[in-house]
Enzyme design. Structure first.
Site, PDB file in Angstrom:
ATOM      1  N   ASP A 277      43.461  45.668  34.535  1.00  0.00           N
ATOM      2  CA  ASP A 277      42.986  46.752  35.405  1.00  0.00           C
ATOM      3  C   ASP A 277      43.458  48.127  34.909  1.00  0.00           C
ATOM      4  OD1 ASP A 277      41.341  46.429  37.625  1.00  0.00           O
ATOM      5  OD2 ASP A 277      42.927  45.519  38.839  1.00  0.00           O
TER       6      ASP A 277
ATOM      7  N   LYS B 163      33.100  38.645  39.922  1.00  0.00           N
ATOM      8  CA  LYS B 163      33.926  38.638  38.707  1.00  0.00           C
ATOM      9  C   LYS B 163      33.996  37.237  38.126  1.00  0.00           C
ATOM     10  CE  LYS B 163      36.815  42.520  40.131  1.00  0.00           C
ATOM     11  NZ  LYS B 163      37.942  42.949  40.964  1.00  0.00           N
TER      12      LYS B 163
ATOM     13  N   GLN C 119      43.497  42.002  43.351  1.00  0.00           N
ATOM     14  CA  GLN C 119      42.427  42.742  44.021  1.00  0.00           C
ATOM     15  C   GLN C 119      43.035  43.689  45.070  1.00  0.00           C
ATOM     16  OE1 GLN C 119      39.171  42.651  43.174  1.00  0.00           O
ATOM     17  NE2 GLN C 119      38.664  44.127  44.761  1.00  0.00           N
TER      18      GLN C 119
HETATM   19  N1  GUN Z   1      39.324  47.342  44.371  1.00  0.00           N
HETATM   20  C1  GUN Z   1      38.287  48.197  44.162  1.00  0.00           C
HETATM   21  N2  GUN Z   1      38.130  48.427  42.835  1.00  0.00           N
HETATM   22  C2  GUN Z   1      39.081  47.706  42.211  1.00  0.00           C
HETATM   23  C3  GUN Z   1      39.419  47.520  40.844  1.00  0.00           C
HETATM   24  O1  GUN Z   1      38.838  48.087  39.920  1.00  0.00           O
HETATM   25  N3  GUN Z   1      40.459  46.691  40.609  1.00  0.00           N
HETATM   26  C4  GUN Z   1      41.144  46.062  41.609  1.00  0.00           C
HETATM   27  N4  GUN Z   1      42.156  45.289  41.286  1.00  0.00           N
HETATM   28  N5  GUN Z   1      40.857  46.211  42.876  1.00  0.00           N
HETATM   29  C5  GUN Z   1      39.828  47.022  43.178  1.00  0.00           C
END
Ligand code: GUN
Length: 283
Positions: free
Chosen positions: A120, A53, A97
């Site tokens: 998100d 990211k 996350q």
């Molecule tokens: N863990 C797995 N996929 C995601 C996501 O799309 N966002 C977040 N914050 N954590 C994740």
């Protein structure tokens, strides 16, 4: 005749190129889109995602900052940090996350994020906006990325039978909400569904997000259907999807694994971050 392969890697690259122009426009107005990612603990898969990211953010000119916290971080320390980020004008997007270590209350953490910075799309306000069909919120990145894949492949969901396999809050449920908003007739199937194969055979658009390697077989798929495979399973060191490779001989369109849905998730996170920054101009 094989299915047309939907090239997520190339579509994600197009999206990043488009975004760079929007980021440059914001910079001219004195705004540098800022994304803060919070990573609690040292889960290796999460560390990999977060690094990816950060690298991709930098490429389009987004200012991305990763805050790594020890795995024994307390609930109140994490909430205090989120409150500070909510107040910080340089931070347009906040992403915590998941999964969080077991002692933390994930729902309370998500609720602490300002919905306007919840890139998100996990905050209940954004979930509600999605299901009420209201604009101005954020939808989760993987299903939004899939809608963009459909759009850029000129697949119009209106009136089609869409079947979503999987009912997670991250993929299955928001996917169903977005397809419904796009006027598809939506069915959600999950681990308790009876007559699964009969449901799947009705699908003009099939989205599979169950995390079970090659579970969906070619003869469950309607000839010519659009098959979107969200699976990321490691089998004998090799990445494979939730859909058996034989599906390529039956489907009309299909996403590969890797190189289908995966690259779209991060691209959409960057889109949401830029949207969050652009919205501050309207305040
Ligand atoms: N863990 C797995 N996929 C995601 C996501 O799309 N966002 C977040 N914050 N954590 C994740």
């Amino acid at each position: 005749m094989g299915a047309q392969i939907i090239d997520g890697k190339s579509i994600a690259a197009d999206i990043r190129r488009d975004l760079k122009g929007r980021v440059d426009g914001l910079r001219e107005q004195g705004i540098i889109p800022g994304l803060t990612v919070i990573l609690v603990g040292d889960d290796p898969a999460s560390q990999t995602y977060v690094r990816s990211k950060q690298r991709t953010s930098g490429e389009v000119g987004i200012n991305s900052n990763v805050i790594e916290l020890p795995k024994d971080t307390s609930q109140s320390e994490l909430i205090t940090l989120i409150n500070d980020l909510n107040q910080d004008d340089k931070v347009h997007g906040i992403l915590v996350q998941l999964p969080l270590p077991g002692h933390l209350d994930t729902d309370a953490v998500i609720r602490a994020i300002n919905p306007a910075k919840d890139v998100d799309g996990f905050h209940p306000t954004n979930v509600g906006n999605l299901w009420a069909g209201l604009d101005g919120g954020f939808a989760p990145c993987t299903p939004s990325g899939i809608m963009e894949l459909l759009h850029r492949s000129e697949i119009e969901p209106s009136g089609l039978n869409a079947v979503v396999m999987g009912r997670s809050n991250i993929v299955g449920k928001p996917m169903a909400g977005l397809l419904l908003k796009a006027n598809a007739t939506v069915t959600i199937c999950h681990s308790r569904t009876q007559g699964l194969e009969d449901h799947l055979r009705q699908a003009d658009i099939l989205v599979v997000a169950i995390g079970r390697a090659r579970f969906v077989k070619a003869d469950w798929i309607k000839p010519g259907a659009v098959v979107i495979d969200v699976g990321m399973n490691r089998v004998d060191g090799k990445l494979c999807g939730d859909v058996d490779e034989g599906a390529r001989d039956v489907a009309g369109y299909i996403t590969p694994v890797p190189g289908g849905v995966g690259p779209m998730t991060i691209a959409q996170l960057l889109v949401n971050t830029v949207i969050a920054a652009e919205r501050t101009l309207l305040l």
